[in-house]
Write an enzyme that holds these catalytic residues in place. Structure first.
Site, PDB file in Angstrom:
ATOM      1  CD  GLU A 128      82.390  27.930   5.454  1.00 46.44           C
ATOM      2  OE1 GLU A 128      81.177  27.677   5.368  1.00 46.44           O
ATOM      3  OE2 GLU A 128      82.913  28.457   6.464  1.00 46.44           O
ATOM      4  CD  GLU A 158      77.147  25.451  10.161  1.00 49.10           C
ATOM      5  OE1 GLU A 158      76.611  25.077   9.122  1.00 49.10           O
ATOM      6  OE2 GLU A 158      77.752  26.538  10.257  1.00 49.10           O
TER       7      GLU A 158
END
Length: 886
Positions: free
Chosen positions: A747, A466
């Site tokens: 996260e 990503e």
């Protein structure tokens, strides 16, 4: 003694490549208190000793010592400039001339680019990720007559620049990632002392990078083009005023390199047996090399990058060697980071070193790769077998703490391995320490989250497939980042790409640079919902420029982004229904713990979160219009903001003053964005505390609610609750991660669960800075260093520390554009000792919250009020002591 201790250009000590005149700033030191600059003058020269002065500025009667425009200088391309300043103060003292700041001008006008983009590849190589070599030999008859020499360089892809067998500069991953078709950065290097009489050779290694490499979770490639290309223009200025220019053109030669494969997600394969000794040195014959081809690219997109290139910023050695239960050999560097591993090895030709990079060990202590998804993060080096060999990758980087050694042809010695920390070169401006070691570690984790994710663009994570410039993460963390490091130029570059990548009607993509639009077919969520204009994400278009203005006081970012900011507000207005805003895919309170099982979307309704941000961004844009004296816009958007607030209150508050959404995030946004009817503020605050207590003092918020939680409490009289929330150390909390051994921010609150099992592997980064946004609360509230939007950039500021949390002491320093602002408080029983440093040519409002009795005033005249004691002070150090009520 009055002195100018630091002179900056665009808040940098030097700029290597400029196309527009920078703004000047300087720090002043004096032994006096209450020092104000009364006048300044500037001189500019091509010589460091100022023998020949180009601009001899007159004294300007002004207290302005930052964001000072260079109005009178006429730049010419490829020249060296030295700038110095002298100041006078209100005590009648005059400083000596400052040490000079320096800048090198770039290629000012498109027509001055004589160089072409050249390539060692063809479109048939579009699926290749190899490295290529390019070279050009040229002869200089005399170097004694050279005044200066500068080379301007960029690439479609990534490049390393070499001259006469040596790498030029310390930069990595140049020219970085931008919206290439609109905005391509080039770098400028000073080669004055590196050119030699006779033959010289310019060389470059080129790689795929972001330009044509395999990018995004959909794993497409060739987003911007199908072949790498390189451009360079060397300008040699002679003492007689003449110039010689050496450019990239079809006379260059090219060859395959020893880089067989290099991709950002998947690492690099390098076969040292294929190296070409002396390929960039004089005397080398390139007769067997093939000619380059010319590539067409619009040169008007080329923009000088004067600072903030990615560089090697630190080195870390392994702290231990592990043999896992499964028998793997693993090095632990003790810190989650972004960068690469450099190693030294001896072996035979054909032997290999193979490394796999990853973030965490699993519950059994084994290598955990699942959260990398399809990213392999693998480097492979094939030895040439000629004694000691040292190597690191070229056109990739990894996010890791641990490295699995899959192959190494000798006994493993940790001294042969070094982790090279890479990130955009920014000055650290924030320093924090306190009596709570876990809070210190949290600050460390927040800072390293920035380092790991500010690799040219503000990414969401540095390890998996990503690493995109998600707007929501960048918006949430922007204020914290700007306390920690000087982010002015970093965000200005990224916001330029946001402006270019906006849709024609003003929508803002989820990621900048935008590689999702048109390439999201493999991701059902995005393909069904759209790839732009999610609230709290797209609002980066407004919130980030305003934050830059607050922190640095420069209106340039507001001017540059004004059309983008206005476009986003108008987009929301065009798609709102009676001032309630919602549009296609919304992420809402992303990954909140009050989400339904199996969902990423928090329980707070999107209509509420979207409309709250619609109101907030509209208010900030109205303020922007006022700052820039766009009075008609100010009146229009101020009225629009009031209308949105009224509609929000009508839609989301009951007649009795309750919010229709009984979630923590709904109450946080309503309070922090000032959307609560004043009569209901106390009730809303009390309900937020109730919701907190329902979870035993824990948050259940996601990306939208978390950044403002402590603020919503402390701004509304609930300081104790804010401290308690911050210092929770069981799941879910910031310190839960610290106690679990985190060295960056995760996260997910439960990235690693209390039983050691992992959150779902599909989205579980252990270096994801969004929840680190609580860092700004440490600076703005705990230390109390708060900007004043009426005099931004800390020309005037507020010092209003809020002690608590059982801390005995807390100390912070923020290196503002005027100098260091320092705050230290010590608590002994009910007595608070406070030491404050206010830089010269600034002033501050001191607020002693909760002070009942003033014990030491250090000559400051305080006024008693409802908050405690308040005073206005000028520059200097102040030592105060006061007694707070029990």
């Amino acid at each position: 003694m009055l002195a100018v201790t630091r002179l900056t250009l665009n808040q940098e000590s030097a700029l290597s490549g400029v196309q527009e005149l920078p703004v000047l700033g300087w720090e002043i030191e004096s032994h006096n208190r209450n020092v104000r600059q009364t006048a300044y003058r500037i001189q500019i020269s091509h010589q460091q000793n100022f023998d020949n002065i180009l601009l001899r500025g007159e004294w300007q009667e002004s207290d302005c010592s930052n964001n000072v425009p260079l109005m009178e200088l006429m730049l010419t391309s490829s020249q060296h400039y030295f700038i110095r300043v002298q100041v006078r103060d209100n005590y009648g003292e005059t400083s000596n001339w400052s040490s000079p700041a320096e800048m090198i001008s770039g290629v000012l006008y498109t027509h001055e680019w004589q160089a072409d983009f050249i390539s060692a590849e063809t479109p048939a190589d579009k699926d290749q990720s190899v490295g290529t070599l390019l070279r050009k030999s040229f002869v200089l008859n005399c170097t004694e007559d050279i005044q200066s020499a500068f080379i301007h360089v960029s690439a479609l892809g990534l490049y390393e620049l070499h001259l006469n067998g040596q790498k030029v500069g310390e930069d990595a991953l140049t020219p970085g990632w931008t919206s290439y078709h609109n905005h391509l950065l080039y770098q400028t290097y000073n080669l004055t002392s590196h050119l030699e009489k006779g033959e010289n050779v310019i060389g470059a290694i080129a790689g795929a990078g972001w330009y044509k490499g395999d990018m995004g979770f959909s794993r497409h490639r060739n987003y911007y083009g199908e072949q790498t290309a390189f451009i360079s223009q060397l300008v040699i200025n002679y003492k007689d005023g003449s110039q010689e220019v050496v450019v990239s053109d079809e006379s260059w030669k090219c060859h395959d390199s020893a880089i067989l494969f290099s991709e950002i997600y998947d690492g690099e394969i390098y076969d040292a047996r294929r190296e070409i000794p002396g390929w960039c040195a004089k005397g080398f014959s390139d007769n067997a090399w093939r000619p380059v081809s010319r590539v067409t690219h619009d040169k008007s997109t080329l923009v000088a990058q004067g600072s903030n290139t990615v560089r090697k910023m630190e080195e870390l050695k392994p702290v231990r060697l592990i043999t896992t239960p499964q028998g793997d050999t693993v090095m632990d560097f003790g810190q989650n980071l972004s960068g690469w591993v450099e190693f030294t090895v001896r072996g035979n030709a054909g032997d290999k070193v193979v490394l796999r990079h990853f973030e965490v060990l699993d519950a059994q202590g084994n290598v955990y790769l699942d959260n990398l998804r399809t990213a392999t993060q693998r480097t492979e080096y094939v030895l040439k077998g000629e004694g000691e060999e040292t190597w690191h990758p070229h056109f990739t980087w990894q996010g890791f703490r641990f490295v699995k050694v899959e192959e190494y042809p000798a006994p493993l010695d940790l001294n042969n391995f070094t982790a090279i920390v890479l990130h955009s070169a920014m000055e650290q401006t924030g320093y924090f320490a306190c009596s709570n070691p876990e809070l210190n570690q949290l600050h460390h984790n927040i800072l390293w989250g920035l380092k790991g994710n500010f690799v040219d663009v503000p990414t969401d994570c540095p390890q998996r497939d990503e690493r995109l410039g998600w707007t929501g993460d960048a918006q949430i963390f922007c204020r914290t980042a700007s306390y920690l490091m000087q982010t002015r130029n970093f965000f200005a570059k990224w916001l330029t790409d946001l402006r270019y990548d906006q849709t024609p009607e003003g929508g803002v993509p989820h990621v900048i640079p935008d590689i999702l639009t048109g390439y999201c077919g493999k991701d059902r969520l995005l393909s069904e919902g759209g790839t732009h204009s999610a609230s709290a994400w797209a609002d980066a278009a407004v919130i980030n420029p305003w934050t830059m203005y607050l922190m640095y006081g420069d209106t340039n970012v507001l001017e540059n982004q004004y059309g983008s900011m206005k476009g986003w507000i108008d987009f929301m207005t065009d798609h709102a229904e009676n001032h309630i805003w919602r549009y296609k895919l919304q992420f809402g309170d992303w990954v909140a713990l009050d989400a339904k099982e199996g969902s990423y979307f928090g329980a707070t309704p999107n209509d509420l979160t979207c409309t709250a941000y619609y109101a907030y961004s509209t208010q900030l844009f109205a303020k922007t219009a006022k700052v820039l004296k766009r009075n008609a816009d100010y009146e229009h958007y101020h009225a629009l903001h009031q209308a949105i607030v009224a509609r929000f209150q009508e839609e989301f508050f009951t007649p009795s003053g309750g919010l229709t959404a009984r979630t923590q995030t709904a109450h946080i946004l309503a309070l922090y964005f000032n959307l609560v009817p004043e009569a209901f503020r106390q009730k809303t605050t009390d309900t937020l505390v109730e919701l907190l207590e329902e979870h035993d003092g824990h948050l259940v918020t996601g990306f939208v609610g978390t950044p403002y939680f402590c603020h919503a409490l402390s701004q509304n009289g609930r300081v104790k609750e804010a401290w308690n929330l911050l210092l929770k150390d069981d799941f879910p909390s910031w310190l839960y991660q610290v106690k679990a051994g985190a060295t960056t921010i995760w996260e997910h609150w439960d990235g690693i669960k209390p039983d050691g099992s992992m959150w779902s592997a599909d989205m579980n980064s252990f270096n994801h800075y969004a929840y680190g946004a609580v860092g700004e609360w440490l600076y703005r509230v705990a230390a109390g260093i708060e900007a004043d939007e009426e005099q931004p950039g800390f020309k005037h500021f507020i010092i209003k520390p809020l002690t608590g949390g059982g801390l005995n002491w807390l100390e912070t320093r923020y290196q503002s554009v005027y100098g260091a602002i320092g705050v230290r408080w010590d608590v002994s029983g009910q007595d608070v000792s406070l030491c404050v440093n206010v830089p010269a040519n600034t002033s501050a409002t001191l607020v002693l919250t909760g002070a009942e009795t003033l014990l030491e005033a250090d000559g400051v005249k305080f006024i008693r009020n409802a908050e405690g004691f308040t005073a206005e002070v000028g520059s200097g150090e102040y030592r105060l002591k006061y007694h707070v009520a029990g």
